[in-house]
Write a protein that holds these residues in place. Structure first.
Motif, PDB file in Angstrom:
ATOM      1  N   SER A 142      -4.887 -35.290  -0.931  1.00  0.00           N
ATOM      2  CA  SER A 142      -6.047 -34.465  -1.270  1.00  0.00           C
ATOM      3  C   SER A 142      -6.434 -33.514  -0.152  1.00  0.00           C
ATOM      4  O   SER A 142      -7.616 -33.230   0.056  1.00  0.00           O
TER       5      SER A 142
ATOM      6  N   THR B  93      -2.666 -31.942  -4.041  1.00  0.00           N
ATOM      7  CA  THR B  93      -3.414 -31.698  -5.275  1.00  0.00           C
ATOM      8  C   THR B  93      -3.548 -30.210  -5.575  1.00  0.00           C
ATOM      9  O   THR B  93      -3.638 -29.817  -6.735  1.00  0.00           O
TER      10      THR B  93
ATOM     11  N   ARG C 163      -9.037 -26.772  -7.932  1.00  0.00           N
ATOM     12  CA  ARG C 163      -9.016 -28.002  -7.143  1.00  0.00           C
ATOM     13  C   ARG C 163     -10.446 -28.436  -6.864  1.00  0.00           C
ATOM     14  O   ARG C 163     -11.237 -27.660  -6.331  1.00  0.00           O
TER      15      ARG C 163
ATOM     16  N   GLU D   1      -9.669 -36.774  -8.878  1.00  0.00           N
ATOM     17  CA  GLU D   1      -8.864 -35.565  -9.034  1.00  0.00           C
ATOM     18  C   GLU D   1      -7.402 -35.853  -8.708  1.00  0.00           C
ATOM     19  O   GLU D   1      -6.490 -35.429  -9.423  1.00  0.00           O
TER      20      GLU D   1
ATOM     21  N   TRP E  11      -5.894 -37.988 -11.534  1.00  0.00           N
ATOM     22  CA  TRP E  11      -5.679 -37.182 -12.741  1.00  0.00           C
ATOM     23  C   TRP E  11      -4.453 -36.287 -12.581  1.00  0.00           C
ATOM     24  O   TRP E  11      -3.579 -36.245 -13.448  1.00  0.00           O
ATOM     25  N   LYS E  12      -4.359 -35.597 -11.452  1.00  0.00           N
ATOM     26  CA  LYS E  12      -3.228 -34.708 -11.237  1.00  0.00           C
ATOM     27  C   LYS E  12      -1.917 -35.470 -11.058  1.00  0.00           C
ATOM     28  O   LYS E  12      -0.837 -34.931 -11.312  1.00  0.00           O
TER      29      LYS E  12
ATOM     30  N   SER F  90     -13.931 -36.991 -11.367  1.00  0.00           N
ATOM     31  CA  SER F  90     -13.310 -36.464 -10.155  1.00  0.00           C
ATOM     32  C   SER F  90     -13.576 -37.308  -8.918  1.00  0.00           C
ATOM     33  O   SER F  90     -12.777 -37.338  -8.003  1.00  0.00           O
TER      34      SER F  90
END
Length: 317
Positions: free
Chosen positions: A74, A94, A103, A109, A112-113, A217
């Motif tokens: 991240s 990310t 982003r 996050e 999910w990605k 997120s």
């Protein structure tokens, strides 16, 4: 304890040592399934390399249970990406995944990605800050998925040693769980009160389910996934596995407060629209035989303002 929760605990609680990596690798091969292990990471150079190395040595090279190990970074400011790559992980940032979606900060996050950056039919999520990582964690999380097609999502349960000024307390440490997440689940989603560690960062699921629910997120991601997947697939499609002991760095009270705020936002966005909250609180104690559930009545009552009491006593004068 609610009868449905009691039945679920007996039916859907497992122990990681029930399976071996070799047996599950054979089951995976027979089913034609693939497995991705994902480590969301932000400034975890001190621990991420050891975790990746253990997974690759035990579950890729020795017993081919895992097909890919992916660290989703991240935007670390330290050497997380370099250390993870040197240990044998594929590292993705990310910012490079689904760039048209932009982003946003937060662990959710990265998770999910990771669904867009991996290909496994089964996806295992492991926090990148664990100390003394045991590959049996991954084996245990995959066990129910590879042996029971009715199970779609598996959460870890464990003891979390808490470091205090008096030394290490062998159990405890889940302060946000005990002070916020567990009371919320018991009040509004009592059918999920059997989860010992609802906020655990180690869990696994079938891609076909994970790709059908939203990912919050921030730190609310685990709470949101638990509620949303139960709503999608039913509580009986969810399970938990006892991994024994899990140890990682503990955060400050201020950081935990921010985490709790995100979890509260996640819960309020999903809160059932009608009815009073349930009054039972289920907590768990570690015993020699595993974990024991203890039920408490946490119902409260409200007294009226004293002025109304006095007014009533004086006949409204």
């Amino acid at each position: 304890m609610r009868p449905d929760v009691h039945r679920w605990l007996r039916r859907r609680t497992y122990t990681a040592t029930s399976w071996t990596a070799a047996d599950l690798a054979a089951a995976k091969r027979a089913q034609g399934s693939t497995v991705s292990v994902v480590l969301p990471a932000l400034d975890e150079e001190a621990t991420v390399g050891a975790i990746v190395g253990v997974i690759r040595a035990g579950l890729v090279d020795r017993d081919p249970l895992v097909d890919e190990v992916v660290v989703v970074d991240s935007g670390s400011a330290d050497r997380t990406a370099a250390v993870a790559a040197a240990a044998g992980a594929r590292v993705v940032d990310t910012g490079t995944v689904l760039p048209s979606h932009g982003r946003v900060p937060g662990k959710g996050e990265a998770l999910w990605k990771s669904l867009a950056a991996t290909s496994g039919d089964l996806v295992v999520f492991v926090d990148a800050d664990l100390v003394g990582f045991d590959p049996q964690y991954v084996v245990g999380l995959l066990g129910p998925l590879l042996t029971d097609p009715a199970i779609g999502y598996v959460k870890a349960l464990y003891d979390r040693p808490l470091t205090t000024t008096e030394g290490i307390v062998p159990s405890g440490g889940g302060r946000v769980t005990e002070l916020l997440a567990r009371p919320l689940l018991n009040a509004f989603w009592p059918e999920l009160s059997g989860f010992v560690q609802p906020l655990s960062g180690e869990y696994a699921g079938r891609r076909e389910l994970l790709e059908r629910v939203p990912f919050v997120s921030g730190y609310g991601v685990e709470f949101g996934l638990l509620i949303d997947l139960a709503g999608l697939a039913g509580v009986d499609a969810l399970a938990q596995v006892d991994l024994g002991t899990r140890q990682h760095a503990h955060q400050s009270d201020a950081a935990l407060g921010r985490m709790a705020g995100q979890i509260l936002q996640t819960a309020m966005a999903r809160r059932p629209g009608a009815g009073d909250p349930a009054s039972q609180l289920l907590q768990f104690l570690r015993t020699t035989d595993g974990v024991e559930a203890v039920s408490w009545n946490v119902a409260v009552s409200e007294r009226p303002p004293m002025t109304t009491v006095r007014a009533a006593a004086s006949g409204g004068r």
